[in-house]
Design a protein around this motif. Structure first.
Motif, PDB file in Angstrom:
ATOM      1  N   MET A 279     -18.127   9.930 -10.194  1.00  0.00           N
ATOM      2  CA  MET A 279     -17.217  10.241 -11.282  1.00  0.00           C
ATOM      3  C   MET A 279     -17.911   9.980 -12.618  1.00  0.00           C
ATOM      4  SD  MET A 279     -13.353   9.138 -10.563  1.00  0.00           S
ATOM      5  CE  MET A 279     -13.151   8.178  -9.096  1.00  0.00           C
ATOM      6  N   SER A 280     -17.452  10.692 -13.582  1.00  0.00           N
ATOM      7  CA  SER A 280     -18.042  10.513 -14.906  1.00  0.00           C
ATOM      8  C   SER A 280     -17.396   9.333 -15.621  1.00  0.00           C
ATOM      9  CB  SER A 280     -17.866  11.792 -15.731  1.00  0.00           C
ATOM     10  OG  SER A 280     -16.502  11.969 -16.045  1.00  0.00           O
ATOM     11  N   ASP A 281     -18.012   8.932 -16.689  1.00  0.00           N
ATOM     12  CA  ASP A 281     -17.475   7.815 -17.476  1.00  0.00           C
ATOM     13  C   ASP A 281     -16.083   8.129 -18.020  1.00  0.00           C
ATOM     14  OD1 ASP A 281     -19.631   6.199 -17.036  1.00  0.00           O
ATOM     15  OD2 ASP A 281     -20.651   6.728 -18.906  1.00  0.00           O
ATOM     16  N   GLU A 282     -15.884   9.390 -18.416  1.00  0.00           N
ATOM     17  CA  GLU A 282     -14.568   9.781 -18.946  1.00  0.00           C
ATOM     18  C   GLU A 282     -13.498   9.687 -17.855  1.00  0.00           C
ATOM     19  OE1 GLU A 282     -14.521  13.545 -20.910  1.00  0.00           O
ATOM     20  OE2 GLU A 282     -16.063  12.960 -22.343  1.00  0.00           O
ATOM     21  N   THR A 283     -13.829  10.101 -16.672  1.00  0.00           N
ATOM     22  CA  THR A 283     -12.880  10.044 -15.564  1.00  0.00           C
ATOM     23  C   THR A 283     -12.560   8.597 -15.221  1.00  0.00           C
ATOM     24  OG1 THR A 283     -13.833  12.089 -14.685  1.00  0.00           O
ATOM     25  CG2 THR A 283     -12.455  10.809 -13.206  1.00  0.00           C
ATOM     26  N   ASN A 284     -13.566   7.738 -15.189  1.00  0.00           N
ATOM     27  CA  ASN A 284     -13.339   6.307 -14.923  1.00  0.00           C
ATOM     28  C   ASN A 284     -12.461   5.687 -16.011  1.00  0.00           C
ATOM     29  OD1 ASN A 284     -14.827   6.190 -12.560  1.00  0.00           O
ATOM     30  ND2 ASN A 284     -16.730   5.645 -13.588  1.00  0.00           N
ATOM     31  N   HIS A 285     -12.736   6.075 -17.249  1.00  0.00           N
ATOM     32  CA  HIS A 285     -11.962   5.537 -18.365  1.00  0.00           C
ATOM     33  C   HIS A 285     -10.495   5.978 -18.256  1.00  0.00           C
ATOM     34  CE1 HIS A 285     -11.346   3.855 -22.326  1.00  0.00           C
ATOM     35  NE2 HIS A 285     -10.833   5.009 -22.752  1.00  0.00           N
ATOM     36  N   ILE A 286     -10.278   7.242 -17.950  1.00  0.00           N
ATOM     37  CA  ILE A 286      -8.910   7.759 -17.803  1.00  0.00           C
ATOM     38  C   ILE A 286      -8.211   7.082 -16.633  1.00  0.00           C
ATOM     39  CG2 ILE A 286      -7.560   9.806 -17.204  1.00  0.00           C
ATOM     40  CD1 ILE A 286      -9.558  11.436 -18.891  1.00  0.00           C
ATOM     41  N   THR A 287      -8.912   6.877 -15.530  1.00  0.00           N
ATOM     42  CA  THR A 287      -8.341   6.209 -14.358  1.00  0.00           C
ATOM     43  C   THR A 287      -7.923   4.786 -14.702  1.00  0.00           C
ATOM     44  OG1 THR A 287      -9.720   7.536 -12.884  1.00  0.00           O
ATOM     45  CG2 THR A 287      -8.753   5.533 -11.969  1.00  0.00           C
ATOM     46  N   ARG A 288      -8.791   4.063 -15.424  1.00  0.00           N
ATOM     47  CA  ARG A 288      -8.444   2.691 -15.833  1.00  0.00           C
ATOM     48  C   ARG A 288      -7.229   2.684 -16.759  1.00  0.00           C
ATOM     49  NH1 ARG A 288     -14.065   2.103 -16.700  1.00  0.00           N
ATOM     50  NH2 ARG A 288     -13.695   1.979 -18.946  1.00  0.00           N
ATOM     51  N   LEU A 289      -7.177   3.637 -17.665  1.00  0.00           N
ATOM     52  CA  LEU A 289      -6.027   3.723 -18.574  1.00  0.00           C
ATOM     53  C   LEU A 289      -4.737   4.025 -17.804  1.00  0.00           C
ATOM     54  CD1 LEU A 289      -7.539   5.686 -21.616  1.00  0.00           C
ATOM     55  CD2 LEU A 289      -6.870   3.272 -21.534  1.00  0.00           C
ATOM     56  N   GLU A 290      -4.810   4.905 -16.823  1.00  0.00           N
ATOM     57  CA  GLU A 290      -3.635   5.231 -16.012  1.00  0.00           C
ATOM     58  C   GLU A 290      -3.178   4.017 -15.203  1.00  0.00           C
ATOM     59  OE1 GLU A 290      -5.005   8.631 -13.826  1.00  0.00           O
ATOM     60  OE2 GLU A 290      -4.237  10.040 -15.334  1.00  0.00           O
ATOM     61  N   GLU A 291      -4.130   3.270 -14.665  1.00  0.00           N
ATOM     62  CA  GLU A 291      -3.787   2.061 -13.914  1.00  0.00           C
ATOM     63  C   GLU A 291      -3.126   1.032 -14.833  1.00  0.00           C
ATOM     64  OE1 GLU A 291      -7.461   0.775 -12.196  1.00  0.00           O
ATOM     65  OE2 GLU A 291      -7.366   2.226 -10.555  1.00  0.00           O
ATOM     66  N   MET A 292      -3.698   0.873 -16.025  1.00  0.00           N
ATOM     67  CA  MET A 292      -3.134  -0.069 -16.986  1.00  0.00           C
ATOM     68  C   MET A 292      -1.713   0.348 -17.380  1.00  0.00           C
ATOM     69  SD  MET A 292      -4.587  -1.302 -20.727  1.00  0.00           S
ATOM     70  CE  MET A 292      -6.247  -1.066 -20.180  1.00  0.00           C
ATOM     71  N   LEU A 293      -1.536   1.631 -17.585  1.00  0.00           N
ATOM     72  CA  LEU A 293      -0.212   2.144 -17.945  1.00  0.00           C
ATOM     73  C   LEU A 293       0.793   1.902 -16.821  1.00  0.00           C
ATOM     74  CD1 LEU A 293       1.588   3.732 -19.898  1.00  0.00           C
ATOM     75  CD2 LEU A 293       0.779   5.830 -18.773  1.00  0.00           C
ATOM     76  N   ALA A 294       0.379   2.091 -15.589  1.00  0.00           N
ATOM     77  CA  ALA A 294       1.271   1.864 -14.448  1.00  0.00           C
ATOM     78  C   ALA A 294       1.668   0.393 -14.357  1.00  0.00           C
ATOM     79  CB  ALA A 294       0.605   2.323 -13.155  1.00  0.00           C
ATOM     80  N   HIS A 295       0.697  -0.500 -14.548  1.00  0.00           N
ATOM     81  CA  HIS A 295       1.001  -1.942 -14.512  1.00  0.00           C
ATOM     82  C   HIS A 295       1.935  -2.337 -15.648  1.00  0.00           C
ATOM     83  CE1 HIS A 295      -1.620  -3.049 -11.219  1.00  0.00           C
ATOM     84  NE2 HIS A 295      -2.635  -2.392 -11.781  1.00  0.00           N
ATOM     85  N   GLN A 296       1.705  -1.785 -16.827  1.00  0.00           N
ATOM     86  CA  GLN A 296       2.561  -2.100 -17.964  1.00  0.00           C
ATOM     87  C   GLN A 296       3.977  -1.566 -17.760  1.00  0.00           C
ATOM     88  OE1 GLN A 296       0.428  -0.627 -21.382  1.00  0.00           O
ATOM     89  NE2 GLN A 296      -0.839  -2.477 -21.519  1.00  0.00           N
ATOM     90  N   ALA A 297       4.101  -0.378 -17.202  1.00  0.00           N
ATOM     91  CA  ALA A 297       5.419   0.187 -16.930  1.00  0.00           C
ATOM     92  C   ALA A 297       6.173  -0.688 -15.931  1.00  0.00           C
ATOM     93  CB  ALA A 297       5.289   1.619 -16.397  1.00  0.00           C
ATOM     94  N   LYS A 298       5.473  -1.165 -14.906  1.00  0.00           N
ATOM     95  CA  LYS A 298       6.102  -2.041 -13.920  1.00  0.00           C
ATOM     96  C   LYS A 298       6.522  -3.356 -14.569  1.00  0.00           C
ATOM     97  CE  LYS A 298       5.490  -4.334  -9.515  1.00  0.00           C
ATOM     98  NZ  LYS A 298       4.577  -4.759  -8.475  1.00  0.00           N
TER      99      LYS A 298
END
Length: 69
Positions: free
Chosen positions: A1-20
Protein backbone atom coordinates in the motif's frame (compact mmCIF):
# COMPACT_ATOMS: atom_id res chain seq x y z
CA UNK A 1 0.00 0.00 0.00
CA UNK A 2 1.08 3.52 -0.57
CA UNK A 3 1.72 6.07 2.14
CA UNK A 4 -1.50 7.89 1.24
CA UNK A 5 -3.53 4.71 1.59
CA UNK A 6 -1.93 3.93 4.96
CA UNK A 7 -2.59 7.47 6.11
CA UNK A 8 -6.25 7.30 5.04
CA UNK A 9 -6.64 3.89 6.73
CA UNK A 10 -5.21 5.25 9.99
CA UNK A 11 -7.52 8.26 9.80
CA UNK A 12 -10.54 6.01 9.20
CA UNK A 13 -9.58 3.82 12.16
CA UNK A 14 -9.15 6.89 14.36
CA UNK A 15 -12.51 8.21 13.23
CA UNK A 16 -14.19 4.88 14.03
CA UNK A 17 -12.67 4.82 17.53
CA UNK A 18 -13.70 8.41 18.16
CA UNK A 19 -17.25 7.74 16.97
CA UNK A 20 -17.48 4.77 19.33
CA UNK A 21 -16.09 6.84 22.22
CA UNK A 22 -18.60 9.62 21.54
CA UNK A 23 -21.46 7.12 21.49
CA UNK A 24 -20.32 5.57 24.79
CA UNK A 25 -19.96 9.00 26.41
CA UNK A 26 -23.41 9.98 25.17
CA UNK A 27 -24.90 6.82 26.68
CA UNK A 28 -23.15 7.49 29.98
CA UNK A 29 -24.35 11.08 30.00
CA UNK A 30 -27.93 9.97 29.38
CA UNK A 31 -27.70 7.47 32.24
CA UNK A 32 -26.24 10.08 34.59
CA UNK A 33 -28.95 12.56 33.61
CA UNK A 34 -31.58 9.96 34.51
CA UNK A 35 -29.90 9.50 37.90
CA UNK A 36 -29.78 13.26 38.47
CA UNK A 37 -33.50 13.56 37.69
CA UNK A 38 -34.32 10.74 40.11
CA UNK A 39 -32.25 12.39 42.83
CA UNK A 40 -33.89 15.77 42.14
CA UNK A 41 -37.33 14.17 42.53
CA UNK A 42 -36.32 12.55 45.82
CA UNK A 43 -34.83 15.82 47.08
CA UNK A 44 -38.05 17.67 46.24
CA UNK A 45 -40.10 15.09 48.15
CA UNK A 46 -37.76 15.23 51.15
CA UNK A 47 -37.85 19.03 51.12
CA UNK A 48 -41.66 19.01 51.11
CA UNK A 49 -41.71 16.47 53.94
CA UNK A 50 -39.19 18.47 55.98
CA UNK A 51 -41.16 21.68 55.55
CA UNK A 52 -44.35 19.90 56.53
CA UNK A 53 -42.74 18.49 59.67
CA UNK A 54 -41.28 21.89 60.47
CA UNK A 55 -44.74 23.49 60.19
CA UNK A 56 -46.20 20.84 62.47
CA UNK A 57 -43.53 21.42 65.07
CA UNK A 58 -44.21 25.16 65.03
CA UNK A 59 -47.88 24.48 65.75
CA UNK A 60 -47.05 22.33 68.76
CA UNK A 61 -48.16 23.72 72.11
CA UNK A 62 -45.61 25.72 74.00
CA UNK A 63 -43.54 24.18 76.75
CA UNK A 64 -45.32 24.50 80.07
CA UNK A 65 -44.18 23.73 83.57
CA UNK A 66 -44.83 20.18 84.68
CA UNK A 67 -47.69 19.82 87.20
CA UNK A 68 -45.37 18.92 90.09
CA UNK A 69 -43.84 22.46 90.20
Amino acid sequence: MSDETNHITRLEEMLAHQAKAIEELSDQLAEQWKTVEQMRTKLDRLTERFLSLEEQSLEAPGITRPPHY
